[in-house]
Design an enzyme around this catalytic site. Structure first.
Site, PDB file in Angstrom:
ATOM      1  N   TYR A 256       0.836  -1.188   0.137  1.00 46.92           N
ATOM      2  CA  TYR A 256      -0.073  -0.039   0.085  1.00 46.92           C
ATOM      3  C   TYR A 256       0.795   1.358  -0.021  1.00 46.92           C
ATOM      4  CZ  TYR A 256      -4.799  -1.565   0.597  1.00 46.92           C
ATOM      5  OH  TYR A 256      -6.113  -2.135   0.677  1.00 46.92           O
TER       6      TYR A 256
ATOM      7  N   ASP B 236      -3.867 -17.923   0.856  1.00 47.30           N
ATOM      8  CA  ASP B 236      -4.862 -18.559  -0.095  1.00 47.30           C
ATOM      9  C   ASP B 236      -5.452 -19.638   0.884  1.00 47.30           C
ATOM     10  OD1 ASP B 236      -2.341 -20.105   0.157  1.00 47.30           O
ATOM     11  OD2 ASP B 236      -2.584 -20.631  -1.927  1.00 47.30           O
TER      12      ASP B 236
ATOM     13  N   ASP C  30     -12.690  -8.235   4.500  1.00 43.42           N
ATOM     14  CA  ASP C  30     -14.089  -8.280   3.803  1.00 43.42           C
ATOM     15  C   ASP C  30     -14.708  -9.562   3.690  1.00 43.42           C
ATOM     16  OD1 ASP C  30     -13.872  -5.403   3.031  1.00 43.42           O
ATOM     17  OD2 ASP C  30     -14.477  -5.756   1.205  1.00 43.42           O
TER      18      ASP C  30
ATOM     19  N   ASP D 212      -6.705  -6.491   3.935  1.00 44.35           N
ATOM     20  CA  ASP D 212      -7.635  -5.691   3.243  1.00 44.35           C
ATOM     21  C   ASP D 212      -8.883  -6.661   2.624  1.00 44.35           C
ATOM     22  OD1 ASP D 212      -9.182  -3.502   2.145  1.00 44.35           O
ATOM     23  OD2 ASP D 212      -8.184  -4.343   0.039  1.00 44.35           O
TER      24      ASP D 212
ATOM     25  N   LYS E  26       2.351 -15.561   2.951  1.00 47.37           N
ATOM     26  CA  LYS E  26       2.682 -16.165   1.840  1.00 47.37           C
ATOM     27  C   LYS E  26       4.375 -16.373   2.001  1.00 47.37           C
ATOM     28  CE  LYS E  26       1.213 -17.654  -2.040  1.00 47.37           C
ATOM     29  NZ  LYS E  26       0.234 -18.778  -2.316  1.00 47.37           N
TER      30      LYS E  26
HETATM   31  C1  IPM Z   1     -10.484  -0.537   3.648  1.00 45.85           C
HETATM   32  C2  IPM Z   1     -10.521  -0.175   2.452  1.00 45.85           C
HETATM   33  C3  IPM Z   1      -9.574   1.013   1.979  1.00 45.85           C
HETATM   34  C4  IPM Z   1      -8.414   0.325   1.813  1.00 45.85           C
HETATM   35  C5  IPM Z   1      -9.806   1.799   0.581  1.00 45.85           C
HETATM   36  C6  IPM Z   1     -10.993   2.646   0.674  1.00 45.85           C
HETATM   37  C7  IPM Z   1      -8.336   2.700   0.417  1.00 45.85           C
HETATM   38  O1  IPM Z   1     -11.071  -0.708   1.313  1.00 45.85           O
HETATM   39  O2  IPM Z   1     -10.502   0.204   4.708  1.00 45.85           O
HETATM   40  O3  IPM Z   1     -10.435  -1.651   3.901  1.00 45.85           O
HETATM   41  O4  IPM Z   1      -8.256  -0.496   0.837  1.00 45.85           O
HETATM   42  O5  IPM Z   1      -7.635  -0.079   3.047  1.00 45.85           O
HETATM   43 MG    MG Z   2     -11.308  -2.899   2.237  1.00 46.65          MG
END
Ligand code: IPM
Ligand code: MG
Length: 367
Positions: free
Chosen positions: A135, A222, A250, A246, A190
Site C-alpha cells: 500500500y 490462500d 471483507d 484488506d 505467503k
Molecule cells: C479498507 C478500504 C480501503 C483500503 C480503501 C478505501 C483505500 O478498502 O479500509 O479496507 O484498501 O484499505
Molecule cells: Mg477494504
C-alpha cells in the site's frame, strides 16, 4: 474528550449522524467538531484531505469517520481521489494497528450466506497492519521495462516491503489482544513465495517468545481465505499485512451476515484512534435513508473503549444494539422474513431509546 467527526461521502453523513445521536445520550463531556473529508472535501477545498481536516484529526483524542469514495471521482489523478483521505490519515497519524472484529450476532445467524451452524457464535478478530506493505511501499509508478517478459514495453510496479520494527509492533498488538480473549494467534503470510512474508513469519516467531501463554500458528493467505469460508470458527485472532488484511477482512465480514454490522478501529502506538465502519460509502444507496448505521454506532462504542477510557459506556451501546436486534428491527441489508424493516434514522432512534431506557433504569437502581 475531543472527537473529530469526519462523515465523508455517500452514506457517510447519514450513518455518522446516527452515531453522534447515540453518543449525545451518554452524559459525557464530548467536544465534537465536524470536518469534510474525501470527495466532499475535494468539492469544497480541492483536496480529499485538506490541512484543516488533518489538523483537526491530529488535535483530537479520537476520530469518528464515516466512509469515502464515489465512482464519479475515479477519473481524478490518484492523489486527489477520495481514498487518499483515509490512506493519508492512516499514514500521517501513524495508525498502524487495524482491528476488524467479525462477530456473528445470534439474532443474525440466518442472514449469513454460510450455513447457520458454521457461523453461529463466530467471533474472530482480524488485526491488519495498516501503514506498510505494498500500500505504501516505495518505489512505485510507471516506466519502460528494462527486463522481465517484455523489455521495452510500458509497465507499472509497486513495492511490497516490511521492516523489522513494523512487524514487531503489530505482532505485539496481536499477541496482547489474543491474551484478552481466546489466546490463539494465526499469522497469515505467503512465505512460500514472498521474501517479505518469509521475514514477516520469522519475526512473528521471534516476538512470540515473549508470549508463551498464547498459541501461534501460521497459514498461507490462500488457505486462510479457504478456511474462512470452510470453518471460520477455528480462528481467534488473525494477524496479517495490509494487502492480505484488506481482502480477508471483507470476506470475514460477510460471514456475519452483513458488512453493515461491523465496526473497526485503527490505532497508533498510544491508542489514539480512528473509528469507522468496515463497509464503504455505498454511493448506490446514499441519500435514501436505508443504510445500516449499526457498524458506525458500534465503532463509536469501540472508540469509547480503546481511546476514551469509557468501557462502561461502550458496553451500554453494545447492549442497546443487541436489544434493537432482539426487538426484530432490521435495516434492508440484514432484513429477513418475519423481521421489521426500518430505515437508517429509525434504527438510530431505536438504539437511542434502548440506551436511554437502560440509563434511566441504572439510575433508578443506583438511586
Ligand atoms: C479498507 C478500504 C480501503 C483500503 C480503501 C478505501 C483505500 O478498502 O479500509 O479496507 O484498501 O484499505
Ligand atoms: Mg477494504
Amino acid at each position: 474528550m475531543k472527537i473529530a467527526i469526519l462523515p465523508g461521502d455517500g452514506i457517510g453523513s447519514e450513518i455518522v449522524a446516527e452515531a453522534v445521536k447515540v453518543l449525545n445520550v451518554l452524559d459525557l463531556p464530548f467536544e465534537m467538531e465536524h470536518a469534510p473529508v474525501g470527495g466532499a472535501a475535494y468539492e469544497l477545498h480541492g483536496h480529499p484531505l485538506p490541512d484543516s481536516t488533518l489538523q483537526l484529526a491530529k488535535d483530537a483524542d479520537a476520530i469518528l469517520f464515516g466512509a469515502v469514495g464515489d465512482w464519479k471521482y475515479d477519473k481524478l489523478d490518484r492523489p486527489l481521489r477520495p481514498e487518499q483521505a483515509i490512506l493519508g490519515l492512516r499514514k500521517h497519524l501513524g495508525l498502524f494497528a487495524n482491528f476488524r472484529p467479525a462477530i456473528c450476532y445470534e439474532q443474525l445467524t440466518h442472514a449469513s450466506s454460510l450455513k447457520p451452524e458454521l457461523v453461529a457464535g463466530l467471533d474472530i478478530l482480524i488485526i491488519r497492519e495498516l501503514t506498510g506493505d505494498i500500500y505504501f511501499g516505495q518505489p512505485r509508478g510507471r516506466r519502460t521495462a528494462v527486463d522481465g517478459h517484455f523489455p521495452g514495453s510500458e509497465e507499472a510496479f509497486d513495492t511490497m516491503r516490511y521492516s523489522r520494527p513494523e512487524i514487531e509492533r503489530i505482532a505485539h498488538v496481536a499477541f496482547q489482544a489474543a491474551r484478552k480473549r481466546g489466546k490463539r494467534v494465526t499469522s497469515v503470510d505467503k512465505a512460500n513465495v514472498l521474501e517479505t512474508f518469509q521475514f514477516w513469519k520469522d519475526v512473528m516467531i521471534e516476538v512470540h517468545a515473549d508470549y508463551p501463554d498464547v498459541e501461534l500458528d501460521h497459514m498461507y493467505v490462500d488457505n486462510a481465505a479457504m478456511q474462512l469460508v470452510k470453518a471460520p470458527k477455528r480462528f481467534d485472532v488473525m494477524v496479517t499485512g495490509n494487502m492480505f488484511g484488506d481482502i480477508l477482512s471483507d470476506a470475514a465480514a460477510m460471514l456475519t451476515g452483513s458488512i453493515g454490522m461491523l465496526p473497526s478501529a485503527s490505532l497508533d502506538k498510544n491508542n489514539k484512534g480512528l473509528y469507522e465502519p468496515s463497509h464503504g460509502s455505498a454511493p448506490d444507496i446514499a441519500g435514501k435513508g436505508i443504510a445500516n448505521p449499526l457498524a458506525t454506532i458500534l465503532s463509536a462504542a469501540m472508540m469509547l473503549k480503546f481511546s476514551l477510557n469509557q468501557p462502561e459506556a461502550a458496553s451500554k451501546i453494545e447492549a442497546a444494539v443487541g436489544s434493537v436486534l432482539s426487538q426484530g428491527l432490521r435495516t434492508a441489508d440484514i432484513w429477513s422474513e418475519g423481521t421489521q424493516k426500518v430505515g437508517t434514522r429509525e434504527m438510530g432512534d431505536a438504539v437511542v431509546k434502548a440506551l436511554t431506557d437502560n440509563i434511566a433504569m441504572t439510575k433508578t437502581i443506583k438511586g
